[in-house]
Write a protein that holds these residues in place. Structure first.
Motif, PDB file in Angstrom:
ATOM      1  N   LEU A  41       0.830  -1.204   0.000  1.00  0.00           N
ATOM      2  CA  LEU A  41       0.000   0.000   0.000  1.00  0.00           C
ATOM      3  C   LEU A  41       0.869   1.260   0.000  1.00  0.00           C
ATOM      4  O   LEU A  41       0.593   2.225  -0.736  1.00  0.00           O
ATOM      5  CB  LEU A  41      -0.912  -0.001   1.224  1.00  0.00           C
ATOM      6  N   LEU A  42       1.934   1.242   0.781  1.00  0.00           N
ATOM      7  CA  LEU A  42       2.844   2.389   0.799  1.00  0.00           C
ATOM      8  C   LEU A  42       3.552   2.559  -0.542  1.00  0.00           C
ATOM      9  O   LEU A  42       3.830   3.686  -0.972  1.00  0.00           O
ATOM     10  CB  LEU A  42       3.862   2.219   1.928  1.00  0.00           C
ATOM     11  N   GLN A  43       3.839   1.452  -1.207  1.00  0.00           N
ATOM     12  CA  GLN A  43       4.429   1.536  -2.543  1.00  0.00           C
ATOM     13  C   GLN A  43       3.496   2.265  -3.502  1.00  0.00           C
ATOM     14  O   GLN A  43       3.937   3.094  -4.307  1.00  0.00           O
ATOM     15  CB  GLN A  43       4.736   0.133  -3.077  1.00  0.00           C
ATOM     16  N   ALA A  44       2.207   1.971  -3.427  1.00  0.00           N
ATOM     17  CA  ALA A  44       1.240   2.633  -4.307  1.00  0.00           C
ATOM     18  C   ALA A  44       1.234   4.141  -4.068  1.00  0.00           C
ATOM     19  O   ALA A  44       1.126   4.935  -5.014  1.00  0.00           O
ATOM     20  CB  ALA A  44      -0.151   2.049  -4.075  1.00  0.00           C
ATOM     21  N   ILE A  45       1.359   4.559  -2.810  1.00  0.00           N
ATOM     22  CA  ILE A  45       1.408   5.992  -2.496  1.00  0.00           C
ATOM     23  C   ILE A  45       2.654   6.625  -3.118  1.00  0.00           C
ATOM     24  O   ILE A  45       2.596   7.721  -3.696  1.00  0.00           O
ATOM     25  CB  ILE A  45       1.389   6.204  -0.973  1.00  0.00           C
ATOM     26  N   LEU A  46       3.764   5.919  -3.029  1.00  0.00           N
ATOM     27  CA  LEU A  46       5.000   6.452  -3.613  1.00  0.00           C
ATOM     28  C   LEU A  46       4.899   6.563  -5.127  1.00  0.00           C
ATOM     29  O   LEU A  46       5.391   7.526  -5.723  1.00  0.00           O
ATOM     30  CB  LEU A  46       6.186   5.564  -3.214  1.00  0.00           C
ATOM     31  N   TYR A  47       4.275   5.581  -5.775  1.00  0.00           N
ATOM     32  CA  TYR A  47       4.085   5.673  -7.226  1.00  0.00           C
ATOM     33  C   TYR A  47       3.259   6.900  -7.578  1.00  0.00           C
ATOM     34  O   TYR A  47       3.553   7.617  -8.557  1.00  0.00           O
ATOM     35  CB  TYR A  47       3.382   4.421  -7.753  1.00  0.00           C
ATOM     36  N   ALA A  48       2.200   7.156  -6.791  1.00  0.00           N
ATOM     37  CA  ALA A  48       1.355   8.319  -7.065  1.00  0.00           C
ATOM     38  C   ALA A  48       2.138   9.616  -6.911  1.00  0.00           C
ATOM     39  O   ALA A  48       1.837  10.615  -7.579  1.00  0.00           O
ATOM     40  CB  ALA A  48       0.151   8.324  -6.127  1.00  0.00           C
ATOM     41  N   LEU A  49       3.151   9.599  -6.046  1.00  0.00           N
ATOM     42  CA  LEU A  49       3.985  10.785  -5.847  1.00  0.00           C
ATOM     43  C   LEU A  49       5.120  10.876  -6.872  1.00  0.00           C
ATOM     44  O   LEU A  49       5.868  11.852  -6.877  1.00  0.00           O
ATOM     45  CB  LEU A  49       4.583  10.776  -4.437  1.00  0.00           C
ATOM     46  N   GLY A  50       5.252   9.841  -7.713  1.00  0.00           N
ATOM     47  CA  GLY A  50       6.324   9.828  -8.701  1.00  0.00           C
ATOM     48  C   GLY A  50       7.678   9.478  -8.118  1.00  0.00           C
ATOM     49  O   GLY A  50       8.708   9.718  -8.749  1.00  0.00           O
ATOM     50  N   ARG A  51       7.700   8.867  -6.951  1.00  0.00           N
ATOM     51  CA  ARG A  51       8.955   8.465  -6.310  1.00  0.00           C
ATOM     52  C   ARG A  51       9.046   6.945  -6.407  1.00  0.00           C
ATOM     53  O   ARG A  51       8.359   6.223  -5.661  1.00  0.00           O
ATOM     54  CB  ARG A  51       8.998   8.949  -4.873  1.00  0.00           C
ATOM     55  N   VAL A  52       9.875   6.460  -7.312  1.00  0.00           N
ATOM     56  CA  VAL A  52       9.808   5.050  -7.716  1.00  0.00           C
ATOM     57  C   VAL A  52      10.991   4.214  -7.261  1.00  0.00           C
ATOM     58  O   VAL A  52      10.948   2.987  -7.373  1.00  0.00           O
ATOM     59  CB  VAL A  52       9.685   4.950  -9.257  1.00  0.00           C
ATOM     60  N   THR A  53      12.044   4.822  -6.751  1.00  0.00           N
ATOM     61  CA  THR A  53      13.259   4.058  -6.467  1.00  0.00           C
ATOM     62  C   THR A  53      13.041   3.016  -5.382  1.00  0.00           C
ATOM     63  O   THR A  53      13.365   1.837  -5.553  1.00  0.00           O
ATOM     64  CB  THR A  53      14.401   4.996  -6.059  1.00  0.00           C
ATOM     65  N   ALA A  54      12.489   3.432  -4.240  1.00  0.00           N
ATOM     66  CA  ALA A  54      12.275   2.480  -3.144  1.00  0.00           C
ATOM     67  C   ALA A  54      11.326   1.357  -3.532  1.00  0.00           C
ATOM     68  O   ALA A  54      11.628   0.179  -3.293  1.00  0.00           O
ATOM     69  CB  ALA A  54      11.771   3.224  -1.901  1.00  0.00           C
ATOM     70  N   PRO A  55      10.170   1.639  -4.148  1.00  0.00           N
ATOM     71  CA  PRO A  55       9.305   0.524  -4.562  1.00  0.00           C
ATOM     72  C   PRO A  55       9.962  -0.395  -5.586  1.00  0.00           C
ATOM     73  O   PRO A  55       9.792  -1.618  -5.527  1.00  0.00           O
ATOM     74  CB  PRO A  55       8.087   1.234  -5.164  1.00  0.00           C
ATOM     75  N   ALA A  56      10.704   0.194  -6.519  1.00  0.00           N
ATOM     76  CA  ALA A  56      11.298  -0.625  -7.580  1.00  0.00           C
ATOM     77  C   ALA A  56      12.345  -1.587  -7.043  1.00  0.00           C
ATOM     78  O   ALA A  56      12.532  -2.679  -7.572  1.00  0.00           O
ATOM     79  CB  ALA A  56      11.903   0.276  -8.658  1.00  0.00           C
ATOM     80  N   LEU A  57      13.049  -1.187  -5.985  1.00  0.00           N
ATOM     81  CA  LEU A  57      14.110  -2.028  -5.433  1.00  0.00           C
ATOM     82  C   LEU A  57      13.605  -3.000  -4.378  1.00  0.00           C
ATOM     83  O   LEU A  57      14.363  -3.845  -3.906  1.00  0.00           O
ATOM     84  CB  LEU A  57      15.202  -1.147  -4.816  1.00  0.00           C
ATOM     85  N   SER A  58      12.334  -2.906  -4.010  1.00  0.00           N
ATOM     86  CA  SER A  58      11.822  -3.688  -2.888  1.00  0.00           C
ATOM     87  C   SER A  58      11.900  -5.186  -3.125  1.00  0.00           C
ATOM     88  O   SER A  58      12.341  -5.944  -2.256  1.00  0.00           O
ATOM     89  CB  SER A  58      10.377  -3.280  -2.595  1.00  0.00           C
ATOM     90  N   ALA A  59      11.443  -5.636  -4.285  1.00  0.00           N
ATOM     91  CA  ALA A  59      11.431  -7.083  -4.552  1.00  0.00           C
ATOM     92  C   ALA A  59      12.842  -7.658  -4.518  1.00  0.00           C
ATOM     93  O   ALA A  59      13.067  -8.750  -3.975  1.00  0.00           O
ATOM     94  CB  ALA A  59      10.779  -7.359  -5.899  1.00  0.00           C
TER      95      ALA A  59
END
Length: 418
Positions: free
Chosen positions: A41-59
């Motif tokens: 859910l927090l990843q989705a919030i970051l995508y909406a903010l255009g901040r993709v580095t942390a979600p992209a590296l999570s997996a």
């Protein structure tokens, strides 16, 4: 748990010891479900903010945590080390998202309004995804059940090989597809189809540049990598060999799945969640067809080939639908690029394999755990260094301009994106 264990084809695999171990592992892993739910859910919030580095590296970080736990904790916890690694990876994902949101000054405030139109829209988009996940879960249960009857080492070998494959998918396919999703969604919402297709083309270009050396490199160094990561404790030479064979069988599907991941997110960006799910059901049918017709004759490898066939079919159908559905015309360019990257990766793989072969014969085996681990690290690290140099040299000769453009994009975007 009893119901899942009953599915096994080996009566001895359904004993009390296996049942107790399964229950213990489930209890350890359960907190990871909560952590992953909140983290996603927090990843989705970051995508909406255009901040993709942390979600992209999570997996990738989650899979690294699992592998690190298997290496560092297997002596003390045995197979439970993988379960603890899963929990640690889920916690790491959650902390990464919280850290990025804190830097953005956008910590979320919990709230839910079922009457909001966006809530109803999310449910409509989620329904096909839920159905697809349910079908895939059934396929996973069948796969694990068949693996229990496919040989003594089949289940463990497939699980460990899958962890390595997921690591590659997380670093390459998941990271790129998730990073491109906000831009693709923005272009589609704005009706800018040329920009949408250009962004999709760049994402597939980056996947091509990275996934070919990753899969070819894993193929060339499958044996020493498996020995380094999993060749400890109860995993004897036979177990290591089985993990290596499973990994080699999964790699063709991994190559296809990397492209498939980007195309799935390209459809999601167009608010189309039905098409990937329908294609997924077809590909699961392919898995069942191949698995049930090959498992008796080929055992574990029949299941591995079935899994790769599933991904290859899914990627092929998604590619065809993408070209038809939104006028995507980059096929010729991507195919030409794939040939170039494939040739460079093949040369890289040969160089890496030769480097490992020479080192394996030149460096004698030594007594002691620490010395043995250092030797294994050298047998992987040195060939990887050779492989990287050969691939960069080979790819630079044929597509230096594209590599420089990608490197420039990384330098420009990553420092300003948390």
């Amino acid at each position: 748990v009893d119901g899942l264990i009953w599915f096994s084809g080996q009566p001895e695999a359904r004993g009390e010891e296996t049942r107790e171990l399964t229950i213990r592992l489930v209890r350890i892993i359960l907190p990871a479900a909560v952590l992953l739910g909140v983290g996603t859910l927090l990843q989705a919030i970051l995508y909406a903010l255009g901040r993709v580095t942390a979600p992209a590296l999570s997996a990738a970080m989650r899979n690294l945590a699992i592998i690190a736990s298997a290496v560092l904790l297997s002596g003390a916890f045995g197979v439970e080390s993988m379960a603890w690694g899963t929990v640690a990876g889920a916690l790491l994902i959650l902390l990464m998202q919280l850290w990025s949101l804190a830097r953005a000054g956008a910590m979320p405030i919990p709230g839910l309004d079922p009457r909001h139109p966006a809530f109803r829209r999310m449910l409509a988009l989620y329904a096909p995804v839920f159905l697809g996940l349910l079908v895939n879960s059934v396929a996973v249960v069948v796969d694990r059940g068949l693996a229990w009857g496919a040989g003594e080492h089949a289940l463990g070998a497939m699980r460990y090989a899958t962890t390595l494959v997921q690591l590659v998918m997380g670093i390459v396919a998941a990271a790129i597809s998730l990073a491109s999703l906000p831009a693709l969604s923005r272009h589609f919402s704005g009706g800018d189809e040329p920009a949408y297709r250009a962004t999709l083309g760049r994402a597939l270009t980056l996947v091509t540049v990275l996934i070919f050396p990753a899969t070819f490199g894993l193929a060339a160094l499958a044996a020493p990598i498996t020995e380094l990561l999993f060749g400890y404790g109860a995993t004897d030479e036979t177990g290591v060999r089985q993990i290596t064979l499973a990994l080699l069988g999964y790699l063709p599907g991994t190559l296809a799945a990397a492209y498939d991941q980007v195309l799935i997110f390209a459809f999601y960006a167009r608010q189309n969640t039905r098409t990937p799910v329908l294609v997924g059901m077809i590909s699961v049918g392919v898995y069942f067809l191949v698995a049930f017709t090959t498992v008796d004759g080929f055992g574990m490898m029949g299941l591995v080939v079935a899994n790769s066939s599933q991904f290859i079919v899914h990627a092929g159908v998604m590619w065809w639908l993408a070209r038809r559905g939104f006028g995507w015309t980059a096929q010729q360019r991507i195919m030409a690029l794939s040939v170039r990257c494939g040739a460079a990766s093949l040369a890289m793989a040969v160089a890496a394999w030769l480097a490992w072969l020479v080192l394996d014969r030149a460096v004698p085996e030594v007594e002691g755990t620490a010395s043995d681990i250092l030797r294994r690290l050298a047998l992987v690290g040195v060939p990887v260094g050779v492989a990287a140099a050969v691939y960069v040299a080979g790819i630079w000769r044929v597509m230096g301009h594209e590599v420089r453009a990608l490197a420039h994009a990384v330098r420009v975007r990553i420092p300003g994106r948390a």
